[in-house]
Design a protein around this motif. Structure first.
Motif, PDB file in Angstrom:
ATOM      1  N   ASN A 121      72.581  30.128  84.250  1.00  0.00           N
ATOM      2  CA  ASN A 121      73.196  30.001  85.562  1.00  0.00           C
ATOM      3  C   ASN A 121      72.363  30.762  86.593  1.00  0.00           C
ATOM      4  N   VAL A 122      71.811  30.034  87.568  1.00  0.00           N
ATOM      5  CA  VAL A 122      70.971  30.629  88.611  1.00  0.00           C
ATOM      6  C   VAL A 122      71.719  30.559  89.942  1.00  0.00           C
ATOM      7  N   ALA A 123      71.909  31.715  90.563  1.00  0.00           N
ATOM      8  CA  ALA A 123      72.497  31.791  91.898  1.00  0.00           C
ATOM      9  C   ALA A 123      71.420  32.230  92.877  1.00  0.00           C
ATOM     10  N   ILE A 124      71.758  32.235  94.161  1.00  0.00           N
ATOM     11  CA  ILE A 124      70.768  32.529  95.205  1.00  0.00           C
ATOM     12  C   ILE A 124      71.240  33.690  96.067  1.00  0.00           C
ATOM     13  N   GLY A 125      70.307  34.591  96.373  1.00  0.00           N
ATOM     14  CA  GLY A 125      70.575  35.692  97.286  1.00  0.00           C
ATOM     15  C   GLY A 125      69.457  35.824  98.299  1.00  0.00           C
ATOM     16  N   THR A 126      69.731  36.555  99.354  1.00  0.00           N
ATOM     17  CA  THR A 126      68.706  36.794 100.372  1.00  0.00           C
ATOM     18  C   THR A 126      67.940  38.077 100.119  1.00  0.00           C
ATOM     19  N   ASP A 127      68.530  39.014  99.337  1.00  0.00           N
ATOM     20  CA  ASP A 127      68.078  40.403  99.286  1.00  0.00           C
ATOM     21  C   ASP A 127      68.442  41.030 100.635  1.00  0.00           C
ATOM     22  N   GLY A 128      67.942  42.225 100.927  1.00  0.00           N
ATOM     23  CA  GLY A 128      68.250  42.852 102.198  1.00  0.00           C
ATOM     24  C   GLY A 128      67.379  42.313 103.318  1.00  0.00           C
ATOM     25  N   ALA A 129      67.875  42.438 104.549  1.00  0.00           N
ATOM     26  CA  ALA A 129      67.104  41.957 105.696  1.00  0.00           C
ATOM     27  C   ALA A 129      65.879  42.820 105.972  1.00  0.00           C
ATOM     28  N   ALA A 130      65.764  43.969 105.296  1.00  0.00           N
ATOM     29  CA  ALA A 130      64.562  44.780 105.450  1.00  0.00           C
ATOM     30  C   ALA A 130      63.367  44.153 104.760  1.00  0.00           C
ATOM     31  N   SER A 131      63.606  43.240 103.825  1.00  0.00           N
ATOM     32  CA  SER A 131      62.491  42.636 103.083  1.00  0.00           C
ATOM     33  C   SER A 131      62.486  41.122 103.164  1.00  0.00           C
ATOM     34  N   ASN A 132      63.273  40.536 104.058  1.00  0.00           N
ATOM     35  CA  ASN A 132      63.405  39.076 104.006  1.00  0.00           C
ATOM     36  C   ASN A 132      62.800  38.318 105.196  1.00  0.00           C
ATOM     37  N   ASN A 133      63.158  38.450 106.410  1.00  0.00           N
ATOM     38  CA  ASN A 133      63.897  39.472 107.113  1.00  0.00           C
ATOM     39  C   ASN A 133      65.214  38.961 107.698  1.00  0.00           C
ATOM     40  N   ASP A 134      65.896  38.078 107.002  1.00  0.00           N
ATOM     41  CA  ASP A 134      67.161  37.575 107.511  1.00  0.00           C
ATOM     42  C   ASP A 134      68.139  37.403 106.365  1.00  0.00           C
ATOM     43  N   LEU A 135      69.361  37.022 106.714  1.00  0.00           N
ATOM     44  CA  LEU A 135      70.422  36.780 105.740  1.00  0.00           C
ATOM     45  C   LEU A 135      70.829  35.318 105.810  1.00  0.00           C
ATOM     46  N   ASP A 136      69.847  34.454 105.895  1.00  0.00           N
ATOM     47  CA  ASP A 136      70.023  33.020 106.150  1.00  0.00           C
ATOM     48  C   ASP A 136      69.966  32.237 104.844  1.00  0.00           C
ATOM     49  N   LEU A 137      71.123  31.857 104.324  1.00  0.00           N
ATOM     50  CA  LEU A 137      71.135  31.123 103.059  1.00  0.00           C
ATOM     51  C   LEU A 137      70.665  29.685 103.211  1.00  0.00           C
ATOM     52  N   PHE A 138      70.783  29.093 104.386  1.00  0.00           N
ATOM     53  CA  PHE A 138      70.222  27.749 104.556  1.00  0.00           C
ATOM     54  C   PHE A 138      68.705  27.788 104.411  1.00  0.00           C
ATOM     55  N   GLY A 139      68.078  28.841 104.938  1.00  0.00           N
ATOM     56  CA  GLY A 139      66.648  28.999 104.734  1.00  0.00           C
ATOM     57  C   GLY A 139      66.304  29.183 103.265  1.00  0.00           C
ATOM     58  N   GLU A 140      67.123  29.965 102.558  1.00  0.00           N
ATOM     59  CA  GLU A 140      66.887  30.187 101.124  1.00  0.00           C
ATOM     60  C   GLU A 140      67.040  28.900 100.321  1.00  0.00           C
ATOM     61  N   LEU A 141      67.989  28.046 100.711  1.00  0.00           N
ATOM     62  CA  LEU A 141      68.172  26.764 100.022  1.00  0.00           C
ATOM     63  C   LEU A 141      66.878  25.958 100.039  1.00  0.00           C
ATOM     64  N   ARG A 142      66.333  25.802 101.226  1.00  0.00           N
ATOM     65  CA  ARG A 142      65.113  24.999 101.354  1.00  0.00           C
ATOM     66  C   ARG A 142      63.948  25.640 100.607  1.00  0.00           C
ATOM     67  N   THR A 143      63.794  26.954 100.771  1.00  0.00           N
ATOM     68  CA  THR A 143      62.696  27.636 100.093  1.00  0.00           C
ATOM     69  C   THR A 143      62.850  27.552  98.581  1.00  0.00           C
ATOM     70  N   ALA A 144      64.059  27.745  98.081  1.00  0.00           N
ATOM     71  CA  ALA A 144      64.291  27.680  96.633  1.00  0.00           C
ATOM     72  C   ALA A 144      63.950  26.309  96.085  1.00  0.00           C
ATOM     73  N   ALA A 145      64.341  25.263  96.803  1.00  0.00           N
ATOM     74  CA  ALA A 145      64.052  23.908  96.334  1.00  0.00           C
ATOM     75  C   ALA A 145      62.557  23.636  96.324  1.00  0.00           C
ATOM     76  N   LEU A 146      61.888  23.946  97.421  1.00  0.00           N
ATOM     77  CA  LEU A 146      60.455  23.642  97.519  1.00  0.00           C
ATOM     78  C   LEU A 146      59.626  24.510  96.577  1.00  0.00           C
ATOM     79  N   LEU A 147      59.957  25.793  96.503  1.00  0.00           N
ATOM     80  CA  LEU A 147      59.220  26.698  95.625  1.00  0.00           C
ATOM     81  C   LEU A 147      59.400  26.302  94.161  1.00  0.00           C
ATOM     82  N   GLY A 148      60.637  25.958  93.797  1.00  0.00           N
ATOM     83  CA  GLY A 148      60.898  25.552  92.418  1.00  0.00           C
ATOM     84  C   GLY A 148      60.109  24.326  92.018  1.00  0.00           C
TER      85      GLY A 148
END
Length: 442
Positions: A301-328
């Motif tokens: 089971n794989v879930a998605i997180g942003t980590d902290g905004a100090a290293s991301n630099n946002d808390l945008d899960l829509f951005g993470e969705l796209r990045t996770a799909a393309l990177l995968g």
């Protein structure tokens, strides 16, 4: 006879996440007492219900609230402080010194308010946090009405929050007891990592987690250097250490996991552990690549997180969705892996499963809590429309989130926060920024 309900939402599309890939057109969602009563065609809904509030969202899609499965929420106050550095340099020479100087209950309170404002405006209805002063994070989450799993932080060294392991655990267990009656708030043990928490401490936390039935939320295998150093010092890889200590189980939420061997993936699947993928933070810190397609194929089971905004630099899960799909897809060399429906599930139902909340949230099902996000797909960025599910993952921005409900309470109404004073949160953040900037450059 018509049934009286609190809210009826008529939407162009509804994507319930369960079953996979289902897209309901011209349907309505009925809410009463904070829970989903029904999903049904709009004409049938009109014949069944008399709502106190009826919303007609003709260009919108309704989805389950997004679940940010790994955050350090109040670190949003350190956003952009030390960019373009590798992990250990970033941590040891910039972030940890800044935390030592500035982190206190007021920092956590003001940072968490700003983080929740950002997350709600981006469609996040639940976050899984790991940071100091978790009782403050819990209090802010309660006042804002958002769902949260608050980490009972543990480290081997003293901080402004606690002097030693006994104090970390004592405070954490007291918070767990306090939150027992809070329907939207939960806790997880949150030892920082195998390299900052000793084997005896991890073993003790593992026993407590088993006794109390709580998750264990921990950074694991974040970088190749971390794994190599741990192996030199201890004669085994960090994940093997967790296995030796009995921590590999369905309670484990292993964050990052960029350095995995095939046998480790098989072991994770065997024990039912969860992996929290933070693609953009890992990319920004050049930490490595979580092999999400292989994990998913193995049944992890794989879930998605942003980590902290100090290293991301946002808390945008829509951005993470796209990045996770393309990177995968890029890592696997296969465009067919991690299709849009699967990635949306990672940010909703998979996150709920990792947190032990799948019976309550993560999908739009009658009986579940009404944790709902309305996304306006009539924007130029998402037209023309062929498949709303694909548009959500590959084209949608968080600015298209119009409305958010948690347990039936409308926390974002036509882009306006209803439980949080945004102007005040911004003012406090700017004041912190001025202080931290002056101290960092001194």
């Amino acid at each position: 006879m018509l049934q009286a309900i609190a809210t009826l939402i008529n939407a162009r599309w509804i994507i319930p996440v369960e079953p996979d890939g289902l897209i309901l057109e011209h349907h309505a969602l009925a809410i009463q007492d904070g829970r989903i009563v029904a999903l049904l065609p709009q004409d049938q809904a009109a014949a069944c219900f008399t709502p106190e509030t009826c919303l007609n969202l003709d260009g919108h899609v309704l989805i389950p609230g997004l679940i940010n499965a790994h955050t350090h929420a109040s670190m949003v106050l350190l956003r952009g402080l030390a960019d373009d550095l590798p992990l250990m340099n970033w941590l040891q020479n910039h972030i940890w010194p800044a935390e030592t100087r500035w982190v206190n209950p007021d920092f956590v309170r003001d940072g968490t308010r700003l983080a929740i404002a950002e997350m709600l405006r981006g469609g996040t209805t639940c976050f899984n946090d790991m940071y100091f002063f978790p009782e403050v994070t819990a209090a802010v989450a309660r006042e804002c009405g958002i769902r949260a799993c608050v980490g009972l932080i543990a480290l081997d060294f003293p901080t402004a929050y606690a002097c030693n392991l006994d104090e970390y655990l004592s405070k954490g267990l007291a918070l767990h007891q306090t939150l027992q009656t809070e329907p939207l708030l939960h806790v997880a043990f949150a030892p920082h990592s195998p390299y900052t928490v000793s084997a005896p401490a991890l073993e003790r936390i593992g026993r407590l987690a088993e006794d109390l039935g709580l998750p264990i939320h921990i950074h694991v295998h974040e970088t190749a250097a971390e794994v190599a150093q741990f192996q030199t010092q201890h004669g085994c890889r960090p994940l093997e250490r967790l296995n030796q200590l009995g921590l590999l189980s369905p309670r484990l939420l292993a964050v990052h996991m960029t350095q995995l061997e095939a046998a480790e993936i098989d072991r994770l699947a065997e024990v039912g552990a969860h992996v929290i993928h933070c693609p953009e933070s890992n990319l920004k810190l050049a930490s490595g690549f979580c092999p999400t397609a292989w994990l998913d194929a193995a049944g992890v089971n794989v879930a998605i997180g942003t980590d902290g905004a100090a290293s991301n630099n946002d808390l945008d899960l829509f951005g993470e969705l796209r990045t996770a799909a393309l990177l995968g897809k890029g890592i696997a060399g296969d465009a067919s892996v991690l299709p849009a429906a699967r990635v949306l599930r990672m940010a909703t139902l998979n996150g709920a499963q990792a947190l032990g909340l799948a019976g309550e949230t993560g999908s739009l099902q009658p009986g579940k809590a009404a944790d709902i996000v309305a996304v306006d797909l009539s924007h130029p960025e998402t037209e023309p429309m062929y498949n709303p599910l694909s548009q959500l993952v590959y084209a949608t921005g968080r600015h298209q989130v119009s409305d958010v409900w948690v347990a039936g309470q409308r926390l974002l109404a036509d882009r306006q926060l209803t439980t949080l004073d945004l102007a005040e949160a911004l003012q406090r953040a700017r004041e912190w920024g001025t202080k931290i900037r002056a101290g960092h450059s001194a």
